[in-house]
Enzyme design. Sequence first.
Site, PDB file in Angstrom:
ATOM      1  N   GLU A  42      -7.034   0.367  -7.741  1.00  0.00           N
ATOM      2  CA  GLU A  42      -7.741  -0.811  -7.246  1.00  0.00           C
ATOM      3  C   GLU A  42      -8.207  -1.743  -8.364  1.00  0.00           C
ATOM      4  OE1 GLU A  42     -12.373  -0.170  -6.705  1.00  0.00           O
ATOM      5  OE2 GLU A  42     -11.250   1.094  -5.318  1.00  0.00           O
ATOM      6  N   GLU A  49       0.226  -0.335  14.382  1.00  0.00           N
ATOM      7  CA  GLU A  49       0.082  -0.299  15.832  1.00  0.00           C
ATOM      8  C   GLU A  49       0.716  -1.504  16.524  1.00  0.00           C
ATOM      9  OE1 GLU A  49      -0.975   2.011  17.759  1.00  0.00           O
ATOM     10  OE2 GLU A  49      -1.760   3.403  16.270  1.00  0.00           O
TER      11      GLU A  49
END
Length: 300
Positions: A115, A84
């Site tokens: 992960e 953004e």
Amino acid sequence: MLDLQKISTERRNPASAHIDELPTVEMLRIINEEDKKVALAVEKILPEIAKAVDVITDRLAKGGRLFYLGAGTSGRLGILDASECPPTYGVAAELVQGVIAGGTPAIFKAQEGAEDSSELACQDLADRGFTAADVLVGIAASGRTPYVIGGLQYARKLGAATIALACSANAAIAEEADIALLPVTGAEVVTGSTRMKAGTAQKLVLNMLSTGTMIKLGKVYGNLMVDVKTSNKKLEERAKNIVMEATGCSREESIAALAEAKGNAKLAIFIHLTGADYAEGKTALAEADGHLAQALKSRR
């Protein structure tokens, strides 16, 4: 064996112990009551968030970049915040980057096991040319994700600035960072579903990190996003409104100023308020390091 009961985000929440038996509105009321606690948890660590914003601002002002690193929900939130920044503040796509365990496929579908690799994080950062000039924000709700720990350790060895964001007290990633941001949100409504309160807290903190940094870098005038990138019709219209709000000019004058400024709202505001031409405005803003208020004061 990993003892999840030592991690507050993994504990069972007594407030929602019988949530599956409740009418829909009561079920939602419990979720809402738990969500109310998130902003208060973030409020408690505002001084630490401020320190992080100042560190990030200093690094970016000197040519560094900001990286968010995480797995699962945490990684996706980092990517969301990073993506953004270019349209909102007119910065290059490379300035703020989100890195997720498992790469691009993990944005849309969980990549099991990614992960758990600390080495993978080191490789991912190296592939992006991460250097000592940059900042790494490691994000993990539980505070113990190996991928994030590995990334923070790699960044520290290089001499980069490191920030840990977790939602559990005594988070392991806090030990690997210069600044620890720990909004402790407690047990989730659905046990272990950290996309809920923990995810919301992470989103709030990331909003503050990026927004605070961009404000300090001069990307905001008053509360107007004057470096908005006019890449679509909505943003073009927003730029016109921003110029009108900042100067009190008419829509026609705003359109004319933006045309003179080649679509740059910040420059259009400066041109309209000072009578400068394009080249003069560009020079004045550059001398003020992009801070419109400072450039206007220098002109008076």
